[in-house]
Design an enzyme around this catalytic site. Sequence first.
Site, PDB file in Angstrom:
ATOM      1  N   LYS A  52       0.840  -1.203   0.000  1.00 20.47           N
ATOM      2  CA  LYS A  52       0.000   0.000   0.000  1.00 20.47           C
ATOM      3  C   LYS A  52       0.877   1.257   0.000  1.00 20.47           C
ATOM      4  CE  LYS A  52      -3.690  -2.539   2.269  1.00 20.47           C
ATOM      5  NZ  LYS A  52      -4.305  -2.962   3.536  1.00 20.47           N
ATOM      6  N   GLN A  96      -4.676  -1.649   9.807  1.00 13.72           N
ATOM      7  CA  GLN A  96      -4.415  -2.975   9.236  1.00 13.72           C
ATOM      8  C   GLN A  96      -4.921  -4.048  10.208  1.00 13.72           C
ATOM      9  OE1 GLN A  96      -3.166  -3.514   6.082  1.00 13.72           O
ATOM     10  NE2 GLN A  96      -3.609  -5.680   6.441  1.00 13.72           N
ATOM     11  N   ASP A 119     -11.309   2.703   4.317  1.00 16.30           N
ATOM     12  CA  ASP A 119     -11.523   1.259   4.233  1.00 16.30           C
ATOM     13  C   ASP A 119     -13.018   0.919   4.341  1.00 16.30           C
ATOM     14  OD1 ASP A 119      -9.583  -0.569   3.649  1.00 16.30           O
ATOM     15  OD2 ASP A 119      -8.749  -0.664   5.676  1.00 16.30           O
TER      16      ASP A 119
END
Length: 285
Positions: A52, A96, A119
């Site tokens: 990422k 994450q 997200d």
Amino acid sequence: MTLLDGKALSQKIEIGVGIGVKELKSRTGSVPGLAVVLVGQDPASAAYVNMKKKACDRVGFYSVTHEMPEDISQEAIENTIVMMNKNPNIDGILIQLPLPKQIDTTKILELVDPSKDVDGFHPYNVGRLATGLNGFVPCTPLGVMELLAEYKIDVKGKNCCVVGASNIVGKPMAALLLNANATVEICHIFTDNLKKHTLNADIILVGVGVINLIKEDMVKEGTIIIDIGINRADNGKLVGDVDYENVSAKCSYITPVPGGVGPMTIAMLLSNTLQAAQINYKEKN
Ligand code: NAD
């Protein structure tokens, strides 16, 4: 059989995001900023975060990774999120997952400012997706929808069997398909006779984490297969949840692993972050 090439499409999307970044910079002087929280030493999580970060660099984002030890406290992560919520250089915040056992993940995700929730895991955005309203959508299922659109596959009225029902893959995948007027079934670990459901599907979308879960006899001729799973086989290779060798001959379309859904997930993260930056800038001015 046609391969759904997520790698090629993700590169196309990256070019578009790069143009968007230049445009935003020339108008406002600032570039989109993404902050990532990485807790612990899990090699897979570290590898995803690294991918990422590299993607952010390629398109010209500002990005920062907050690396924290496995035994970090709830309070320390929360303080970092509060700080990032206030930071005007940060447009997107990504936690994450999974977080270590001592951490209340729900509380952490709920603390992220929904306008920076690139997200799409905050209940505010989850609710908006469920109601068919605009908001941030989880990157993996969003990438699948983009891939289907690229190949002009209209899901309207199609029987779609989503296998896997997690909050980050299966549930938002099902919501997106339903919002696009598909007929949706969601299967999971407790589903009795999975084959009965997959055999009825025009499109199978599987994200479970079990090698060879979907076998040849579970798929009807001409089915479209979206393999979201990422597994490490005994020989070290990355494979999905579908017995690709035997299933692919029966499909009309299929995503390869790697090179299918994976690159689309990262492309959607970039796209969501650019969008967050554009909205944040508009709201500030
Ligand atoms: P998870 O463990 O949170 O959820 C797994 C889901 O699969 C659960 O709903 C469970 O009920 C179901 N399941 C488990 N075994 C099953 C079985 N035998 N039959 C039917 N259903 C079963 O996992 P997750 O985070 O949703 O990830 C799922 C897979 O997708 C993993 O392989 C992960 O690596 C992959 N993934 C890929 C991407 C990508 O970018 N391609 C992104 C996220 C996750």
